[in-house]
Design an enzyme around this catalytic site. Structure first.
Site, PDB file in Angstrom:
ATOM      1  CG  HIS A  11      47.905 -22.735  21.650  1.00 46.08           C
ATOM      2  ND1 HIS A  11      47.389 -23.413  20.615  1.00 46.08           N
ATOM      3  CD2 HIS A  11      46.827 -21.699  21.525  1.00 46.08           C
ATOM      4  CE1 HIS A  11      46.705 -22.946  20.150  1.00 46.08           C
ATOM      5  NE2 HIS A  11      46.649 -21.356  20.565  1.00 46.08           N
ATOM      6  NE  ARG A  13      39.985 -13.393  22.269  1.00 47.66           N
ATOM      7  CZ  ARG A  13      40.505 -13.335  20.797  1.00 47.66           C
ATOM      8  NH1 ARG A  13      39.975 -14.500  20.433  1.00 47.66           N
ATOM      9  NH2 ARG A  13      39.616 -11.807  20.368  1.00 47.66           N
ATOM     10  N   GLY A  69      43.721 -24.060  11.646  1.00 44.86           N
ATOM     11  CA  GLY A  69      43.093 -24.887  12.848  1.00 44.86           C
ATOM     12  C   GLY A  69      41.263 -25.005  12.924  1.00 44.86           C
ATOM     13  CG  MET A  77      45.781 -13.372  15.561  1.00 48.24           C
ATOM     14  SD  MET A  77      44.861 -12.199  16.141  1.00 48.24           S
ATOM     15  CE  MET A  77      44.050 -12.658  17.341  1.00 48.24           C
ATOM     16  CG  HIS A 102      49.170 -21.178  17.735  1.00 45.73           C
ATOM     17  ND1 HIS A 102      49.257 -20.781  19.048  1.00 45.73           N
ATOM     18  CD2 HIS A 102      48.115 -20.519  16.854  1.00 45.73           C
ATOM     19  CE1 HIS A 102      48.089 -19.323  18.518  1.00 45.73           C
ATOM     20  NE2 HIS A 102      47.921 -19.508  18.113  1.00 45.73           N
TER      21      HIS A 102
HETATM   22  P1  AMP Z   1      45.325 -17.475  16.951  1.00 47.78           P
HETATM   23  O1  AMP Z   1      46.429 -17.252  16.910  1.00 47.78           O
HETATM   24  O2  AMP Z   1      44.386 -17.751  17.804  1.00 47.78           O
HETATM   25  O3  AMP Z   1      44.136 -16.544  15.837  1.00 47.78           O
HETATM   26  O4  AMP Z   1      44.768 -18.683  15.470  1.00 47.78           O
HETATM   27  C1  AMP Z   1      45.954 -19.420  14.305  1.00 47.78           C
HETATM   28  C2  AMP Z   1      45.848 -20.276  13.718  1.00 47.78           C
HETATM   29  O5  AMP Z   1      46.097 -21.440  14.688  1.00 47.78           O
HETATM   30  C3  AMP Z   1      44.270 -21.004  13.457  1.00 47.78           C
HETATM   31  O6  AMP Z   1      43.969 -21.083  12.349  1.00 47.78           O
HETATM   32  C4  AMP Z   1      43.508 -21.891  14.270  1.00 47.78           C
HETATM   33  O7  AMP Z   1      42.409 -22.096  13.826  1.00 47.78           O
HETATM   34  C5  AMP Z   1      44.649 -22.447  14.914  1.00 47.78           C
HETATM   35  N1  AMP Z   1      45.284 -22.912  16.391  1.00 47.78           N
HETATM   36  C6  AMP Z   1      44.435 -21.998  17.254  1.00 47.78           C
HETATM   37  N2  AMP Z   1      44.405 -23.021  19.126  1.00 47.78           N
HETATM   38  C7  AMP Z   1      44.025 -24.544  17.979  1.00 47.78           C
HETATM   39  C8  AMP Z   1      43.826 -25.247  18.444  1.00 47.78           C
HETATM   40  N3  AMP Z   1      43.639 -25.741  19.506  1.00 47.78           N
HETATM   41  N4  AMP Z   1      43.243 -26.847  17.628  1.00 47.78           N
HETATM   42  C9  AMP Z   1      44.308 -26.020  16.555  1.00 47.78           C
HETATM   43  N5  AMP Z   1      44.446 -25.183  16.267  1.00 47.78           N
HETATM   44  C10 AMP Z   1      43.872 -24.431  16.204  1.00 47.78           C
END
Ligand code: AMP
Length: 311
Positions: A34, A188, A148, A30, A37
């Protein structure tokens, strides 16, 4: 790096490269990148010819009172990070491109795995996740998908969906990437006030203490759970939503600790909801715990339009 916003262009490109014998690694996100990602992009880069990352803040997975409208965005910063991580294609579709004519009449629901933990607190959330993932996987096609384990339940649910529907993807789960003080990286985290940011690592410390309790010989799940709850409770600003000890990958409640397990927590600080977990294997010979990787500060605050809320 090429940015693509239409389904037809992305599908055409992925089909063409596979036709030439290349493999595709895919990282759905999304945005507001960081180091968590970026770690997924690097895993994909190291194993595949074409690396695709997507940015789509998926309305379908947000509840009515959730943070869809204020979800942080920084396309320029994200493009820089993705380029540095070796991403070939950034797929950034509009809501209209993904859901022409509004919400889809077809949705995907994974039974069972979506009931406990975050599924209990966020009704419909995982259906939104699996629906958008099914659509994205249908566009990208045969590939390895990197997710993740920070979102442990999400990874297990999406992996189950891909297996149940015979989708041509392997869904790999990568370790949690953490700030220097242990806080799991999350887009977040940008919402956290200075005070809440200082308090938030208690979740990691509590999980690490739970692991230590098990390492010291504790095998009663409830005793470990109570220890974690008590430590989180030392920070009154942190409101614990759940602390569960569950089997992996079935996410069944555990009484005695053995085999593959997770201790998982969700909590709110002000209006910010955070989740975290540790995965461990308990055998008669001892335990192996995966607390993730500490990366260090600096990365997640480098977005130009980062705005911390003042709660
Ligand atoms: P998001 O953009 O939050 O939907 O996350 C996108 C992908 O990045 C998802 O597969 C998450 O699990 C992964 N992700 C987010 N935060 C972390 C983290 N701290 N460590 C590893 N993977 C992460």
């Amino acid at each position: 790096m090429k940015t693509i916003s239409t389904i037809s262009e992305l599908r055409g490109l992925c089909d063409t490269v596979r036709g030439d014998g290349a493999t595709v690694g895919f990282v759905p996100t999304m945005g507001f990148f960081h180091a968590g990602h970026v770690s997924l992009m690097r895993y994909a880069r190291s194993a595949h010819d074409l690396v695709v990352a997507s940015i789509f803040v998926n309305p379908l997975q947000f509840g009515e009172n959730e943070d869809l409208d204020r979800y942080p965005r920084d396309l320029e910063g994200d493009a820089r990070h993705a380029t540095a991580a070796g991403v070939d294609v950034l797929f950034v579709p509009s809501v209209d491109e993904m859901y022409p004519g509004g919400n889809p009449r077809t949705t995907v629901h994974v039974e069972g795995l979506t009931t406990p933990m975050c599924g209990a607190a966020r009704p419909g959330h995982f259906d939104g996740v699996t629906t958008v993932c099914a659509k994205l996987f249908a566009v990208v096609g045969a590939s390895t998908v990197y997710m993740g384990r920070k979102d442990l339940q999400q990874w297990l649910v999406v992996r189950q969906m891909a297996a149940d529907l015979n989708l041509p993807v392997e869904v790999v789960g990568a370790p949690v990437v953490r700030e220097a003080d242990g806080l799991a990286m999350s887009s977040r985290n940008a919402y956290l006030s200075r005070e809440h940011r200082a308090t938030a690592p208690v979740l990691y410390r509590a999980l690490a203490a739970g692991v230590e309790q098990i390492r010291a010989g504790e095998r009663r799940a409830e005793a470990v759970r109570e220890g974690v709850v008590a430590m989180v409770g030392t920070e009154p600003q942190v409101s614990l939503e759940y602390c569960d000890v569950r089997s992996v990958p079935e996410l069944e409640t555990q009484h005695r600790l053995e085999g593959e397990l997770a201790i998982a927590v969700a909590a709110t600080l002000g209006s910010t909801r955070l989740i975290d977990n540790v995965v461990l294997t308990v055998t008669p010979a001892g335990i192996e715990a995966d607390l993730g990787t500490i990366v260090g500060e600096g990365f997640s605050t480098s977005h130009a339009n980062h705005t911390a809320s003042t709660q």
